[in-house]
Write a protein that holds these residues in place. Structure first.
Motif, PDB file in Angstrom:
ATOM      1  N   ASN A   1       0.330   4.297  37.810  1.00 59.38           N
ATOM      2  CA  ASN A   1       1.267   3.978  36.728  1.00 59.38           C
ATOM      3  C   ASN A   1       0.538   3.811  35.406  1.00 59.38           C
ATOM      4  OD1 ASN A   1       3.659   4.099  38.005  1.00 59.38           O
ATOM      5  ND2 ASN A   1       3.823   1.903  38.401  1.00 59.38           N
TER       6      ASN A   1
ATOM      7  N   LYS B   1       0.928   6.331  32.211  1.00 61.68           N
ATOM      8  CA  LYS B   1       1.464   5.808  30.945  1.00 61.68           C
ATOM      9  C   LYS B   1       0.522   6.151  29.800  1.00 61.68           C
ATOM     10  CE  LYS B   1       4.743   2.248  31.993  1.00 61.68           C
ATOM     11  NZ  LYS B   1       4.576   1.169  32.987  1.00 61.68           N
TER      12      LYS B   1
ATOM     13  N   PHE C   1       9.438   9.904  34.177  1.00 60.87           N
ATOM     14  CA  PHE C   1       8.237   9.195  34.624  1.00 60.87           C
ATOM     15  C   PHE C   1       8.135   9.228  36.148  1.00 60.87           C
ATOM     16  CE2 PHE C   1       5.462   5.551  35.456  1.00 60.87           C
ATOM     17  CZ  PHE C   1       4.433   5.833  34.562  1.00 60.87           C
TER      18      PHE C   1
ATOM     19  N   TYR D   1       9.607  14.512  28.262  1.00 61.20           N
ATOM     20  CA  TYR D   1       9.367  13.069  28.393  1.00 61.20           C
ATOM     21  C   TYR D   1       9.062  12.462  27.026  1.00 61.20           C
ATOM     22  CZ  TYR D   1       7.192   8.626  29.690  1.00 61.20           C
ATOM     23  OH  TYR D   1       6.891   7.295  29.788  1.00 61.20           O
ATOM     24  N   ARG D   2       8.212  13.135  26.306  1.00 60.85           N
ATOM     25  CA  ARG D   2       7.782  12.607  25.011  1.00 60.85           C
ATOM     26  C   ARG D   2       8.909  12.622  23.987  1.00 60.85           C
ATOM     27  NH1 ARG D   2       1.805  15.238  25.087  1.00 60.85           N
ATOM     28  NH2 ARG D   2       0.834  13.588  26.306  1.00 60.85           N
TER      29      ARG D   2
ATOM     30  N   LEU E   1       0.558   9.961  29.147  1.00 61.42           N
ATOM     31  CA  LEU E   1       1.819  10.465  28.592  1.00 61.42           C
ATOM     32  C   LEU E   1       2.054   9.996  27.161  1.00 61.42           C
ATOM     33  CD1 LEU E   1       4.132  10.239  31.703  1.00 61.42           C
ATOM     34  CD2 LEU E   1       3.587  12.316  30.440  1.00 61.42           C
ATOM     35  N   SER E   2       1.477   8.846  26.829  1.00 60.21           N
ATOM     36  CA  SER E   2       1.687   8.353  25.465  1.00 60.21           C
ATOM     37  C   SER E   2       0.693   8.995  24.491  1.00 60.21           C
ATOM     38  CB  SER E   2       1.561   6.834  25.423  1.00 60.21           C
ATOM     39  OG  SER E   2       0.236   6.490  25.708  1.00 60.21           O
TER      40      SER E   2
ATOM     41  N   GLY F   1      11.759  11.658  24.663  1.00 58.49           N
ATOM     42  CA  GLY F   1      12.664  10.550  24.975  1.00 58.49           C
ATOM     43  C   GLY F   1      13.258  10.540  26.380  1.00 58.49           C
ATOM     44  N   LYS F   2      12.952  11.526  27.213  1.00 57.01           N
ATOM     45  CA  LYS F   2      13.544  11.546  28.548  1.00 57.01           C
ATOM     46  C   LYS F   2      12.681  10.690  29.504  1.00 57.01           C
ATOM     47  CE  LYS F   2      16.104  14.785  31.316  1.00 57.01           C
ATOM     48  NZ  LYS F   2      16.082  16.125  31.903  1.00 57.01           N
ATOM     49  N   ASP F   3      12.799   9.355  29.335  1.00 59.51           N
ATOM     50  CA  ASP F   3      11.969   8.392  30.073  1.00 59.51           C
ATOM     51  C   ASP F   3      12.042   8.554  31.589  1.00 59.51           C
ATOM     52  OD1 ASP F   3      11.451   7.433  27.656  1.00 59.51           O
ATOM     53  OD2 ASP F   3      12.509   5.505  27.880  1.00 59.51           O
ATOM     54  N   LYS F   4      13.215   8.999  32.020  1.00 61.57           N
ATOM     55  CA  LYS F   4      13.436   9.059  33.467  1.00 61.57           C
ATOM     56  C   LYS F   4      12.454   9.989  34.178  1.00 61.57           C
ATOM     57  CE  LYS F   4      18.318   7.988  33.869  1.00 61.57           C
ATOM     58  NZ  LYS F   4      19.520   8.722  33.462  1.00 61.57           N
TER      59      LYS F   4
END
Ligand code: ADP
Ligand code: MG
Length: 487
Positions: free
Chosen positions: A475, A479, A454, A446-447, A482-483, A449-452
């Motif tokens: 949510n 967020k 989420f 995810y980190r 994950l960030s 770049g694989k946003d999907k």
């Protein structure tokens, strides 16, 4: 506007509707006989209705009041002087040999009806006039192979004939016009609008012209169509028929046609009679009708709130979208139901639950709002639980389904099924941490770049909490986590 593509160019429909609406009144227009639907044949016939010699019509004031009320509801001019005429023709179920109607001086003049179309456009359809007349009796040809029976129960019942200007340009507009007119009549309590029982009947006048042409073509009239769906089907068929005739060099003859429900076609019934064929003349048994302005004013003062005003109020007061407001006011029962749900609550949320979930459930079961298995009070209770964040939208749908099935209140179902939403952010955070820790590889993906992914994390936490985590909180927490750099 519906444009028809013919072989030689584009065509436009011109439609005007004549609606016969049976007046709600206990007695007939000129006699004291009853008007109840479904009575035994000829059980509701007075000597006046049977046109015995020497019988005189006596005007029923209630019917006048209803016609004036309807005229005011159609924002129409009320004619303080109007005249009853005899319209002469022979028919087995018309014992007098004439129908008492109004011709040159109707009780109601020009008015209008606004249509809110689904694309957001508002169309104004002119009303030409409204006049009062007697209904005829009914000939029954299907009771015996060799005889025709006549039932005079309907003879003399008051009808309002409401004539529109040729302002409609598509079957869809004609349908919207009939629905709106029916709604206005029902709000006013002047006609029950029941097309199956024949208390509202429609004649469709239709002509075609080339796109861009301003003059009208010759019209055909399709008589007595008895449902809105049939009106639209008849328009569809008849418009194509006329275009074919015109494009093959023929001319349209002004005539009266019938809608054949079984075959889905219109066919010739008779050539159109003109007004002079009826030898209209003022009925010598009846004086001109002169209304006291105070009588009209009194009716105006007591008009109920009508669909357009209600719609405007719903938009400003509850903050509804114009189209949603139109949907809610289309039937008075629906508007009343909505207002009970919305009272003291979030109007938009209430509107959404009525128009989406409740309508969906009713449609699925073929039920009307009056037969709703969930009362307005119960639906209000569900909206309360959503507003208090006890239920998420998804959980609320589940609770609603259970309400429809069991008739229980939302609170009961929530209690029994332990369905309370988790809004404690500490508890949700714990679940989030556990899921992220167990899926270190996915967190890395995810980190990078694989946003999907989420959605995957949301799904996992929901699964772990049996769907009870407050989605907004979840949510937000996800967020944030994950960030961050560490899990
Ligand atoms: P009639 O009794 O002859 O049917 P009305 O005046 O009661 O006449 O009704 C005529 C109806 O036909 C009205 O609704 C009017 O809007 C409609 N109409 C008139 N001319 C046309 C036309 N050229 N095309 C379509 N509709 C028309
Ligand atoms: Mg007509």
């Amino acid at each position: 506007m519906t444009i028809l593509q013919g072989a030689t160019g584009e065509w436009e429909m011109v439609i005007g509707l004549e609606v016969h609406a049976q007046v709600i009144s206990n007695a007939k227009l000129f006699s004291a006989a009853a008007t109840t639907f479904g009575a035994a044949p000829n059980a509701q016939v007075s000597l006046v209705d049977a046109a015995f010699p020497g019988m005189l019509p006596v005007l029923n004031e209630k019917c006048i009041e209803q016609a004036v009320r309807t005229g005011l509801g159609l924002k129409a001019q009320i004619n303080l002087t109007s005249v009853f005429d005899r319209k002469n023709y022979f028919y087995a179920d018309l014992p007098a040999g004439y129908q008492i109607s109004q011709f040159t001086q109707p009780i109601v003049g020009k008015g209008e009806i606004l249509l809110d179309m689904p694309d957001g456009v508002t169309r104004c359809i002119g009303i030409t006039r409204l006049h009062l007349e007697q209904d005829a009796g009914k000939s029954m040809h299907d009771q015996s192979p060799s005889e025709t029976f006549v039932d005079l129960n309907r003879a003399g019942v008051a009808l309002m004939e409401i004539v529109s200007e040729p302002d409609m340009r598509s079957g869809e507009e004609a349908g919207a016009y009939l629905k709106k007119l029916r709604a206005i009549l029902r709000y006013l309590g002047t006609c029950d609008g029941n097309m199956e029982e024949g208390s509202m009947r429609c004649d469709v006048n239709l002509s075609m012209r080339r796109k861009g042409e301003t003059a009208f073509g010759t019209r055909c009239e399709i008589k007595n169509v008895n449902s809105i769906r049939f009106v639209q089907q008849a328009i569809e068929y008849e418009s194509h028929r006329q275009v074919e005739v015109l494009e093959s060099g023929g001319t349209i003859i002004q005539e009266t046609r019938l809608w054949d429900t079984a075959k889905g076609i219109t066919r010739t019934m008779r050539s159109k009679e003109d007004a002079h064929d009826y030898r209209y003349f003022p009925d010598p048994d009846l004086l001109p009708l002169v209304l006291d302005p105070a009588f009209v004013e009194n009716i105006r003062q007591h008009l109920p709130e009508l669909p357009d005003d209600k719609r405007a109020r719903f938009i400003t007061y509850y903050g509804l979208k114009p189209y949603d407001a139109s949907v809610l006011v289309a039937e008075k029962a629906t508007a009343d139901f909505f207002e009970l749900v919305a009272a003291g609550r979030d109007g938009k949320l209430a509107a959404n639950w009525v128009t989406v979930e409740l309508f969906g459930a009713l449609n699925k079961r073929g039920k009307t709002i009056e037969e709703s298995p969930v009362s307005a009070e119960a639906l209000g209770g569900l909206v309360d639980l959503i507003s208090a964040q006890i239920l998420s939208g998804r959980m609320a749908k589940e609770v609603f389904e259970a309400m429809v099935e069991t008739g229980q209140s939302a609170a009961q179902i929530v209690e029994e099924r332990g369905l309370k939403q988790v809004t404690d952010s500490g508890a949700i955070e714990k679940e989030v941490d556990a899921i992220l820790a167990a899926n270190g590889d996915k967190v890395a993906e995810y980190r990078s770049g694989k946003d999907k992914l989420f959605g995957f994390f949301v799904g996992q936490v929901m699964k772990a909490t049996e769907g009870k985590a407050n989605p907004a909180l979840l949510n937000e927490l996800l967020k944030k986590k994950l960030s961050g750099s560490a899990v």
